[in-house]
Scaffold this active site. Structure first.
Site, PDB file in Angstrom:
ATOM      1  N   LYS A  71      -3.671   2.374   0.736  1.00  0.00           N
ATOM      2  CA  LYS A  71      -4.930   3.056   0.936  1.00  0.00           C
ATOM      3  C   LYS A  71      -4.633   4.530   1.090  1.00  0.00           C
ATOM      4  O   LYS A  71      -3.843   4.881   1.943  1.00  0.00           O
ATOM      5  CB  LYS A  71      -5.599   2.590   2.229  1.00  0.00           C
TER       6      LYS A  71
ATOM      7  N   MET B 166      -1.827   9.170  12.172  1.00  0.00           N
ATOM      8  CA  MET B 166      -2.990   9.535  11.342  1.00  0.00           C
ATOM      9  C   MET B 166      -3.722  10.764  11.893  1.00  0.00           C
ATOM     10  O   MET B 166      -4.942  10.796  11.907  1.00  0.00           O
ATOM     11  CB  MET B 166      -3.992   8.363  11.285  1.00  0.00           C
TER      12      MET B 166
ATOM     13  N   ASP C  68       0.831  -1.202   0.000  1.00  0.00           N
ATOM     14  CA  ASP C  68       0.000   0.000   0.000  1.00  0.00           C
ATOM     15  C   ASP C  68       0.864   1.249   0.000  1.00  0.00           C
ATOM     16  O   ASP C  68       2.075   1.181  -0.081  1.00  0.00           O
ATOM     17  CB  ASP C  68      -1.048  -0.028   1.122  1.00  0.00           C
TER      18      ASP C  68
HETATM   19  N1  SAH Z   1       1.695   0.409  10.760  1.00  0.00           N
HETATM   20  C1  SAH Z   1       2.227   1.721  10.619  1.00  0.00           C
HETATM   21  C2  SAH Z   1       1.224   2.800  10.895  1.00  0.00           C
HETATM   22  C3  SAH Z   1       0.066   2.822   9.972  1.00  0.00           C
HETATM   23  S1  SAH Z   1      -1.044   4.140  10.325  1.00  0.00           S
HETATM   24  C4  SAH Z   1       3.448   1.857  11.538  1.00  0.00           C
HETATM   25  O1  SAH Z   1       3.682   1.004  12.397  1.00  0.00           O
HETATM   26  O2  SAH Z   1       4.182   2.849  11.369  1.00  0.00           O
HETATM   27  C5  SAH Z   1      -0.476   5.379   9.214  1.00  0.00           C
HETATM   28  C6  SAH Z   1       0.132   6.534   9.942  1.00  0.00           C
HETATM   29  O3  SAH Z   1       1.458   6.229  10.345  1.00  0.00           O
HETATM   30  C7  SAH Z   1       0.292   7.774   9.091  1.00  0.00           C
HETATM   31  O4  SAH Z   1      -0.903   8.514   9.041  1.00  0.00           O
HETATM   32  C8  SAH Z   1       1.369   8.520   9.835  1.00  0.00           C
HETATM   33  O5  SAH Z   1       0.841   9.169  10.956  1.00  0.00           O
HETATM   34  C9  SAH Z   1       2.235   7.403  10.332  1.00  0.00           C
HETATM   35  N2  SAH Z   1       3.402   7.149   9.460  1.00  0.00           N
HETATM   36  C10 SAH Z   1       3.730   6.011   8.850  1.00  0.00           C
HETATM   37  N3  SAH Z   1       4.893   6.125   8.190  1.00  0.00           N
HETATM   38  C11 SAH Z   1       5.324   7.382   8.406  1.00  0.00           C
HETATM   39  C12 SAH Z   1       6.468   8.130   7.994  1.00  0.00           C
HETATM   40  N4  SAH Z   1       7.431   7.577   7.240  1.00  0.00           N
HETATM   41  N5  SAH Z   1       6.580   9.402   8.417  1.00  0.00           N
HETATM   42  C13 SAH Z   1       5.628   9.966   9.183  1.00  0.00           C
HETATM   43  N6  SAH Z   1       4.548   9.315   9.596  1.00  0.00           N
HETATM   44  C14 SAH Z   1       4.380   8.038   9.216  1.00  0.00           C
END
Ligand code: SAH
Length: 461
Positions: free
Chosen positions: A270, A383, A248
């Protein structure tokens, strides 16, 4: 090629080591690993060599070398610091056609010892032909880190089935196909996970049954926050053996570049509020693909079990009896904070850290605000870009200081990594006026102040 690489069986054979210093000790240990019968000659052997003799692991002759010592030896290692003696030993051994190695003197050697990666019975040898042992050792270190330790167990298991497989598949092509499938499929994965007995049963079953109705496997893999160097060895290995990869938006291009070249790629969303494939569809797709016997990698950003709905995906798999494994990844909170010079906890500022979802549902977040609006705690909002105003209002409403430091980290750990620091009170204004885009993580807490001193990755905000 200056040397022919061969592996010599020296099990229970007499091997002579002349010299009993530290280097000799290391060679003796190597010979013992190959189960040689080691005799060491040295009047002044070191403590370690004496200890081996005391334990009955070697025979130590405490005197100077005599010509007759080489009689009936299978292999000789000369590790003395006497150049003339080394040359003499080399000459004697060559005359008697006994393989000889003289430490640090390639000219006097009839064989050289490579750097080895030991996954017995699988052994990988690396040699630079005596030209640059340091380079061989560096290569060895690289291989060490990419070849799982359990490969030895896998080789052992394969060895014990070798005759049966030969009998079942008379055609060499079929045999090769069978082994290739075994080494990159669920049997190998079970061995790597330490489930040797289960792997053995599966192997037997595969040999007994026709393999037509075989079910594949799903790997739920955490791809980390973006920097491909933050992938785990296991993630990389599974990404490279999958037949099909479902990914995704959060998985970075650099990480995607590391999946197997000929794997089928399926994009499943998504974008916020615009899911390319709804969650139920993804869950079902995983089941369907695995039922076709394919090795499916479900690659997710960060860690699959942190706000990744990974739990729901494997629930469906479990209900359908599809084998799966889960590989943790570095979650955005960890990657983004580290690359921004913000320790999530610090003795002086924060004793705990909470990861919360800032996803807006009907314009609000259902969160325990009283528990969040406390001192000495770091809160990481995932998020939460759209909900920044809401979370700022709520935290202040529940008693948090409006000058509490806040960091917004956009595309953390990637080359586009960007950080804005502000305060809780100013947060809505910053989000409204700055060009901040998803994915962004919001960190709230005193620890954000440490960035001034500890930032190491980006050029600063
Ligand atoms: N499973 C993922 C999170 C998914 S929810 C994890 O463990 O990181 C998605 C949210 O993660 C985004 O809206 C943002 O807030 C955050 N996120 C994921 N990757 C990111 C990145 N490289 N930089 C900043 N925020 C990130």
């Amino acid at each position: 090629m200056n040397y022919l690489p061969i592996f010599i069986d020296i099990k229970h054979k007499p091997c002579l080591v002349i010299g009993g210093g530290d280097i000799a000790y290391r060679k003796i240990m190597l010979l013992l690993r190959a189960n040689a019968k080691v005799v060491c000659v040295d009047k002044f052997a070191c403590k370690n060599v004496h200890a081996l003799a005391d334990e009955g692991k070697i025979v130590l002759i405490s005197r100077n070398f005599k010509t007759s010592d080489i009689d009936s030896q299978s292999l000789i290692v000369s590790a003395t610091n006497n150049k003339e003696l080394n040359a003499e030993i080399s000459q004697l051994a060559n005359n008697a056609n006994i393989p000889v190695n003289v430490i640090d003197s390639p000219d006097l050697c009839s064989f050289i010892m490579p750097s080895i990666i030991d996954r017995s019975p699988l052994v990988i040898a690396v040699s630079s032909g005596g030209k640059t042992p340091v380079l061989s050792r560096l290569i060895r270190a690289k291989l060490e880190s990419t070849i799982p330790h359990a490969y030895g167990k896998l080789a052992e298991l394969a060895g014990s089935f070798r005759d049966q497989v030969k009998e079942k598949f008379t055609n060499i092509e079929d045999r090769r196909y069978f082994w290739e499938k075994t080494f990159s499929g669920i049997i190998a994965e079970k061995v790597f996970a330490g489930k040797i007995d289960e792997a053995r049963e599966d192997m037997q079953q595969q040999l007994d049954n026709s393999s037509d109705s075989e079910v594949g496997e799903v790997y739920l893999v955490g791809g980390g926050p973006g920097d491909p160097d933050l992938l785990t060895f296991k993630a990389l290995r599974l990404m490279q053996q999958a037949d099909v990869v479902l990914h995704d938006r959060l998985v970075s291009k650099e990480v995607m570049d590391l999946v197997r070249r000929d794997a089928e790629l399926i994009y499943v969303g998504k974008e916020r509020d615009n899911h390319s494939v709804p969650q139920d569809g993804i869950n079902q797709l995983l089941v369907d693909l695995a039922k076709q016997g394919r090795r499916v990698c479900r690659l997710k950003g960060g860690d699959p079990f942190i706000f990744g709905r990974g739990g729901e995906e494997i629930e469906t798999l479990a209900e359908n009896g599809i084998p799966f494994q889960v590989v943790p990844g570095i979650t955005a909170a960890s990657g983004c904070s580290t690359y921004s010079g913000i320790p999530l906890t610090h003795r002086d500022y924060s004793q705990s850290c909470r990861f919360v979802t800032g996803h807006l549902k009907d314009g609000s977040m259902n969160l325990p605000w009283d528990e969040l609006a406390v001192e000495q705690q770091t809160i990481v909002f995932y998020m939460a870009l759209k909900g920044a105003q809401h979370l700022s209002n709520k935290l202040i409403e529940h008693g948090m200081r409006s000058d509490m430091p806040v960091a917004l980290v956009e595309k953390g750990t990637t080359p586009d990594h960007r950080v804005w620091t502000t305060t809780l009170g100013e947060l809505p204004n910053v989000v409204a006026t700055q060009p901040i885009k998803a994915p962004t993580l919001i960190i709230v807490g005193e620890v954000v102040k440490l960035r001034k001193k500890l930032n190491w990755f980006d050029s600063g905000d």
